[in-house]
Motif scaffolding. Sequence first.
Motif, PDB file in Angstrom:
ATOM      1  N   GLY A  92     -25.405  64.275  92.436  1.00  0.00           N
ATOM      2  CA  GLY A  92     -26.439  64.711  91.505  1.00  0.00           C
ATOM      3  C   GLY A  92     -27.680  65.226  92.219  1.00  0.00           C
ATOM      4  N   THR A  93     -28.081  64.540  93.299  1.00  0.00           N
ATOM      5  CA  THR A  93     -29.251  64.969  94.060  1.00  0.00           C
ATOM      6  C   THR A  93     -29.026  66.342  94.685  1.00  0.00           C
ATOM      7  OG1 THR A  93     -29.817  62.669  94.546  1.00  0.00           O
ATOM      8  CG2 THR A  93     -30.819  64.370  95.927  1.00  0.00           C
ATOM      9  N   MET A  94     -27.884  66.536  95.315  1.00  0.00           N
ATOM     10  CA  MET A  94     -27.583  67.822  95.931  1.00  0.00           C
ATOM     11  C   MET A  94     -27.456  68.922  94.882  1.00  0.00           C
ATOM     12  SD  MET A  94     -27.747  67.202  99.053  1.00  0.00           S
ATOM     13  CE  MET A  94     -27.281  68.859  99.561  1.00  0.00           C
ATOM     14  N   PHE A  95     -26.965  68.574  93.709  1.00  0.00           N
ATOM     15  CA  PHE A  95     -26.848  69.548  92.623  1.00  0.00           C
ATOM     16  C   PHE A  95     -28.216  70.087  92.232  1.00  0.00           C
ATOM     17  CE2 PHE A  95     -27.169  70.150  88.001  1.00  0.00           C
ATOM     18  CZ  PHE A  95     -26.301  71.218  87.830  1.00  0.00           C
ATOM     19  N   TYR A  96     -29.183  69.180  92.038  1.00  0.00           N
ATOM     20  CA  TYR A  96     -30.515  69.615  91.633  1.00  0.00           C
ATOM     21  C   TYR A  96     -31.238  70.334  92.768  1.00  0.00           C
ATOM     22  CZ  TYR A  96     -30.252  67.100  87.217  1.00  0.00           C
ATOM     23  OH  TYR A  96     -29.897  66.691  85.956  1.00  0.00           O
TER      24      TYR A  96
END
Length: 208
Positions: free
Chosen positions: A145-149
């Motif tokens: 999720g962090t890398m996605f954002y």
Amino acid sequence: MPVRPETQPDLSRSCLVASYPSVTKPSTLYRRYRYQWRRVRRFVIHSVLHADDPPHKLALGAAIGMFVSLTPTGGLQMALVLFFSWLFRANKVIGIPLVWISNPVTAIPILWASYEVGRICLLQESIGTKWWGELLHPPEGWWDGTMFYLTRFSEIVWPLVLGSLILGSVLGVLTYYLTFYSIRAYRIRRWGNPNGPKYIEKLPPFTA
């Protein structure tokens, strides 16, 4: 004897009441609303209108809180409000609640508005509403999720930063003047002095 359809219990409503009583009971919502309103009213009266600081410091603290709340700084906003309030000698308390303007519910609309302002200033094409809708469905897992954002926002970082600075500055200036004149008018009407009652107590006695 079978129960007639019009007298059968509504199992879906019973389950909803059992699971989410605060949602289905207006009295509970009303009590919570009154409690939150009393907290806001107490904060405004005691921490703003009756504070020891003059209107300028209070208004500057509110302006800093409004400016920071519109920047894409995430969990650093409270720390930034305290730092800038210390740097410019503003009130450190009044700006903290304004940071809550940016929350999980309002984050995407605020980011979208900032991006649109920056995009127009930089003469860029819009990325479309589908891109923003996909932000509501990140992959599972903290790292994914962090890398996605991070990946998504790296695509719009410059218009987003520029737009947030413009919106934050405009609304920050408006917040300053609205807060300054509101506090000043209230104190003059109540105590006859814009700096509050404690300032009046410190004045030397009048001698003819």
